[in-house]
Design an enzyme around this catalytic site. Structure first.
Site, PDB file in Angstrom:
ATOM      1  N   LYS A 269      36.102  38.952  43.397  1.00  0.00           N
ATOM      2  CA  LYS A 269      37.460  38.923  42.893  1.00  0.00           C
ATOM      3  C   LYS A 269      38.748  40.307  43.250  1.00  0.00           C
ATOM      4  O   LYS A 269      37.533  41.048  43.278  1.00  0.00           O
ATOM      5  CB  LYS A 269      36.666  38.804  41.821  1.00  0.00           C
ATOM      6  CG  LYS A 269      38.004  38.589  40.296  1.00  0.00           C
ATOM      7  CD  LYS A 269      36.826  38.317  38.928  1.00  0.00           C
ATOM      8  CE  LYS A 269      37.990  38.194  38.214  1.00  0.00           C
ATOM      9  NZ  LYS A 269      38.031  38.101  36.964  1.00  0.00           N
ATOM     10  N   ASP A 274      44.365  41.839  34.495  1.00  0.00           N
ATOM     11  CA  ASP A 274      43.540  40.167  34.329  1.00  0.00           C
ATOM     12  C   ASP A 274      43.966  40.412  32.638  1.00  0.00           C
ATOM     13  O   ASP A 274      43.399  40.997  32.020  1.00  0.00           O
ATOM     14  CB  ASP A 274      41.771  40.018  33.885  1.00  0.00           C
ATOM     15  CG  ASP A 274      41.747  39.414  33.443  1.00  0.00           C
ATOM     16  OD1 ASP A 274      42.870  38.262  32.720  1.00  0.00           O
ATOM     17  OD2 ASP A 274      40.443  39.085  32.817  1.00  0.00           O
ATOM     18  N   LYS A 281      44.242  38.681  26.033  1.00  0.00           N
ATOM     19  CA  LYS A 281      43.023  39.494  25.596  1.00  0.00           C
ATOM     20  C   LYS A 281      43.666  40.259  24.446  1.00  0.00           C
ATOM     21  O   LYS A 281      44.618  41.127  24.699  1.00  0.00           O
ATOM     22  CB  LYS A 281      43.561  40.172  26.462  1.00  0.00           C
ATOM     23  CG  LYS A 281      41.300  39.516  27.960  1.00  0.00           C
ATOM     24  CD  LYS A 281      41.195  40.670  29.027  1.00  0.00           C
ATOM     25  CE  LYS A 281      40.114  39.817  29.529  1.00  0.00           C
ATOM     26  NZ  LYS A 281      39.651  39.567  29.189  1.00  0.00           N
ATOM     27  N   ASP A 292      39.986  45.008  37.596  1.00  0.00           N
ATOM     28  CA  ASP A 292      39.649  43.223  37.690  1.00  0.00           C
ATOM     29  C   ASP A 292      38.862  42.645  38.977  1.00  0.00           C
ATOM     30  O   ASP A 292      39.117  41.728  39.522  1.00  0.00           O
ATOM     31  CB  ASP A 292      39.863  42.675  36.472  1.00  0.00           C
ATOM     32  CG  ASP A 292      39.644  41.201  36.224  1.00  0.00           C
ATOM     33  OD1 ASP A 292      38.237  41.727  36.784  1.00  0.00           O
ATOM     34  OD2 ASP A 292      39.911  40.171  35.377  1.00  0.00           O
ATOM     35  N   ASP A 351      41.409  32.659  30.562  1.00  0.00           N
ATOM     36  CA  ASP A 351      41.180  34.075  30.815  1.00  0.00           C
ATOM     37  C   ASP A 351      39.658  33.854  31.523  1.00  0.00           C
ATOM     38  O   ASP A 351      39.222  34.734  31.778  1.00  0.00           O
ATOM     39  CB  ASP A 351      40.464  34.716  29.704  1.00  0.00           C
ATOM     40  CG  ASP A 351      40.573  35.904  29.320  1.00  0.00           C
ATOM     41  OD1 ASP A 351      40.859  36.960  30.455  1.00  0.00           O
ATOM     42  OD2 ASP A 351      40.026  37.157  28.368  1.00  0.00           O
ATOM     43  N   GLU A 353      39.569  33.088  34.394  1.00  0.00           N
ATOM     44  CA  GLU A 353      40.412  32.498  35.769  1.00  0.00           C
ATOM     45  C   GLU A 353      39.213  33.005  36.705  1.00  0.00           C
ATOM     46  O   GLU A 353      39.614  33.022  38.360  1.00  0.00           O
ATOM     47  CB  GLU A 353      41.952  33.563  35.541  1.00  0.00           C
ATOM     48  CG  GLU A 353      41.391  35.178  35.795  1.00  0.00           C
ATOM     49  CD  GLU A 353      40.568  35.856  34.803  1.00  0.00           C
ATOM     50  OE1 GLU A 353      40.445  35.340  34.047  1.00  0.00           O
ATOM     51  OE2 GLU A 353      40.409  37.405  35.706  1.00  0.00           O
ATOM     52  N   ARG A 355      36.524  32.401  38.176  1.00  0.00           N
ATOM     53  CA  ARG A 355      36.032  31.795  38.625  1.00  0.00           C
ATOM     54  C   ARG A 355      37.098  31.097  39.253  1.00  0.00           C
ATOM     55  O   ARG A 355      36.480  30.052  40.410  1.00  0.00           O
ATOM     56  CB  ARG A 355      35.226  30.897  37.660  1.00  0.00           C
ATOM     57  CG  ARG A 355      35.781  30.314  36.378  1.00  0.00           C
ATOM     58  CD  ARG A 355      34.348  30.292  35.343  1.00  0.00           C
ATOM     59  NE  ARG A 355      34.068  31.241  34.599  1.00  0.00           N
ATOM     60  CZ  ARG A 355      33.682  31.495  33.833  1.00  0.00           C
ATOM     61  NH1 ARG A 355      33.096  30.567  33.075  1.00  0.00           N
ATOM     62  NH2 ARG A 355      33.617  32.291  32.744  1.00  0.00           N
TER      63      ARG A 355
HETATM   64  N1  BES Z   1      38.115  39.614  33.971  1.00  0.00           N
HETATM   65  C1  BES Z   1      36.986  39.447  32.976  1.00  0.00           C
HETATM   66  C2  BES Z   1      35.675  39.641  32.649  1.00  0.00           C
HETATM   67  C3  BES Z   1      35.263  41.311  31.775  1.00  0.00           C
HETATM   68  C4  BES Z   1      35.481  41.391  31.126  1.00  0.00           C
HETATM   69  C5  BES Z   1      35.101  42.211  33.458  1.00  0.00           C
HETATM   70  C6  BES Z   1      35.016  42.915  30.395  1.00  0.00           C
HETATM   71  C7  BES Z   1      34.790  43.617  32.470  1.00  0.00           C
HETATM   72  C8  BES Z   1      35.205  43.795  31.224  1.00  0.00           C
HETATM   73  C9  BES Z   1      37.304  37.562  32.932  1.00  0.00           C
HETATM   74  O1  BES Z   1      37.945  37.672  33.916  1.00  0.00           O
HETATM   75  C10 BES Z   1      37.516  37.670  31.627  1.00  0.00           C
HETATM   76  O2  BES Z   1      37.787  37.532  30.433  1.00  0.00           O
HETATM   77  N2  BES Z   1      36.396  36.935  31.094  1.00  0.00           N
HETATM   78  C11 BES Z   1      35.683  36.134  30.076  1.00  0.00           C
HETATM   79  C12 BES Z   1      35.457  34.494  30.016  1.00  0.00           C
HETATM   80  C13 BES Z   1      35.013  34.393  28.844  1.00  0.00           C
HETATM   81  C14 BES Z   1      36.628  33.925  28.239  1.00  0.00           C
HETATM   82  C15 BES Z   1      34.109  32.264  29.263  1.00  0.00           C
HETATM   83  C16 BES Z   1      35.009  36.969  29.203  1.00  0.00           C
HETATM   84  O3  BES Z   1      34.345  37.586  29.803  1.00  0.00           O
HETATM   85  O4  BES Z   1      34.936  37.345  27.540  1.00  0.00           O
HETATM   86 ZN    ZN Z   2      38.781  38.450  35.220  1.00  0.00          ZN
HETATM   87 MN    MN Z   3      39.827  37.316  32.399  1.00  0.00          MN
END
Ligand code: BES
Ligand code: ZN
Ligand code: MN
Length: 504
Positions: A269, A274, A281, A292, A351, A353, A355
């Site tokens: 990735k 992000d 966020k 990210d 968010d 994104e 996947r």
């Molecule tokens: N890049 C984030 C995941 C992340 C969170 C990485 C904290 C490092 C530290 C990912 O894109 C994301 O935002 N995931 C969301 C998914 C949710 C919306 C289902 C998450 O983990 O909150």
């Molecule tokens: Zn992300």
């Molecule tokens: Mn995200």
């Protein structure tokens, strides 16, 4: 980079700024410490007796030397209980050693610490741990500071490993080279990851990949948005629509194996920032979302390590790279997009994104007929909640592949822990309007994210590593760790071994 040499002559005969020797908590000495003790009228034993050092794990004592030794100083390092020294404790000890040498401003050192008995680790492995740990410790990210001279710290420049048995030299040399190759990969990964989002954009990453074409003979191709449109990568492109930086699909090929050998595909990735998109966020710690792209950066680092080691394997690195920002053209909750596989996706949270860009990259990986596909992603906050920072989350339906990856984690000290990928979780991501939706319910977020990717990797020998908790540190020690480059490189090293056995 630190210079490493080995010497099979008597370690006491070597002129050096500092000779580093290990002492145990029960007062026992390592072989070199015993020799030093004998040639210095029992200096070491008397220091232990006086209580200047107790030999506890990671304790250090710098001692200036008189004329009876060739070393200007001795550094005594506590190795703790002789019977209980494991890899993690040994790594901590090496770190304290590096710190003590740095504090004393020492540049050349003879290091006899590998004499310490470490559970399950042979001499050459202990030396490799030392090489990697020193490199990790000496890493600095000064690129963006204006006054570099002020920041310069003194780190050891030359490390000499004394060996008592000449026969060990070949094997030790091989492991020093492994340690150096891995460290080079880790360093590149940390450098790329630590760069901020305004510098490290998808185009910047693509340019860095092109550099590897020259420096490491990788075959690099970069797909632009137009080319991705032709391939119908509607899911990946939907994420970059909200950004002014064009998305890139970076493909790097290392061909070290026979032409007809099916490659290992590493898909990372590469989300260079992000913000969450329309599902924005919160502001606190949002800067950390420059990390990210750590999964993608680890693919760069692993390919560099593989090329440095000239592993007899074919490895394809695929890094989908984009930003995720809110904008009038950005994905909106409820939007439905069509992925390259043809599957339609309802985007309920913009968010989620990672996947969305990975599924198209995983579909793209199929054209290489890979033997193995491993994706690496800072995919979910839920994985951080589940495992914290000691282990990356591992997901796979293939037990053999999963155990190979776990084993590579054990050997490299870059651990992973397996979480389930049961079909029971799949129902959480069924959509009433599309084939699949991009988020599950409130429980098992790391697993439902993996389940989403599993829908695109059916019939592939695939594993997913969620590195959200391991790829970087927050807080006072903020910075990229370079994980899981060590795990992935170890995985490749083991693969290269078994393949060459199968061919002979
Ligand atoms: N890049 C984030 C995941 C992340 C969170 C990485 C904290 C490092 C530290 C990912 O894109 C994301 O935002 N995931 C969301 C998914 C949710 C919306 C289902 C998450 O983990 O909150
Ligand atoms: Zn992300
Ligand atoms: Mn995200």
């Amino acid at each position: 980079m630190i210079k490493h040499t080995i010497k099979t002559s008597d370690s006491l005969g070597i002129s050096t700024d500092c000779l580093v020797i290990g002492v145990y908590a029960d007062g026992r000495l390592t072989p070199t410490a015993t020799k030093v003790d004998r040639s210095s009228n029992g200096l070491i034993k008397s220091l232990l007796k006086r209580g200047d050092i107790a030999g506890k794990c990671g304790q250090t004592l710098m001692v200036p030397c008189g004329t009876n030794l060739r070393a200007k100083r001795l550094l005594l390092v506590g190795l703790g209980d002789q019977k209980k020294l494991n890899t993690d404790a040994f790594t901590d000890i090496v770190q304290s050693t590096a710190k003590a040498l740095q504090d004393a401003g020492i540049t050349t050192v003879v290091l006899a610490l590998a004499e310490g008995n470490v559970e399950k680790r042979k001499l050459e492995e202990r030396i490799r741990i030392i090489v990697e740990t020193f490199s990790d410790f000496c890493y600095q990210f000064n690129k963006l500071k204006s006054n570099k001279s002020q920041l310069k710290k003194t780190f050891p420049e030359t490390i000499l490993f004394p060996l008592t048995n000449k026969q060990d030299a070949t094997q030790v040399r091989k492991y020093i080279n492994q340690g150096k190759a891995i460290s080079q990969g880790v360093e590149l990964t940390r450098d790329l990851a630590n760069l901020p989002g305004n510098i490290c954009t998808p185009s910047y990453l693509a340019a860095q990949a092109r550099k590897l074409q020259r420096s490491h003979q990788l075959k690099v191709s970069i797909l632009n948005e137009q080319q991705m449109r032709t391939l119908k990568m509607g899911s990946l492109l939907s994420v970059s629509r909200g950004s002014r930086e064009p998305a890139k699909l970076i493909i790097m090929e290392y061909r070290g194996g026979p032409k007809n050998m099916a490659p290992i595909a590493l898909v990372g990735k590469g989300l260079t920032f992000d913000a969450g998109g329309i599902s924005l966020k919160p502001a606190g710690k949002m800067d950390e979302m420059k990390y990210d792209m750590c999964g993608g950066a680890s693919v760069f680092g692993t390919l560099v390590a593989a090329a440095e080691l000239k592993l007899p394997l074919n490895v394809i690195g695929i890094v989908p790279s984009s930003e995720n920002l809110p904008d009038g053209a950005a994905n909106k909750p409820g939007d439905i997009v069509t992925s390259m596989s043809g599957k339609t996706i309802e985007i309920l949270n913009t968010d989620a994104e990672g996947r969305l860009i990975l599924c198209d990259a995983l579909t793209y990986a199929r054209r290489y007929n890979p033997d193995v596909v491993i994706d690496i992603a800072t995919l979910t906050g839920a994985c951080v909640v589940a495992l914290g920072d000691p282990a990356s989350g591992l997901f796979s339906k293939h037990d053999k592949l999963a155990s190979e990856i776990l084993q590579a984690g054990e050997v490299s000290g870059d651990y992973a822990w397996r979480l389930p990928l049961w079909d029971q979780y799949q129902k959480q991501i069924n959509s009433p309007f599309a084939d699949i939706q991009n988020i599950g319910g409130s429980g098992g977020g790391a697993i439902t994210a993996a389940c989403f990717l599993a829908r695109f990797t059916e019939d592939l020998n695939w594993a997913h590593l969620d590195v959200a908790g391991t790829a970087y540190k927050s807080g006072a020690q903020k910075g990229a760790t370079g994980r899981p480059v060590r795990l992935l490189t170890q995985f490749l090293i083991e693969r290269a071994k078994t393949k060459s056995q199968a061919n002979s």
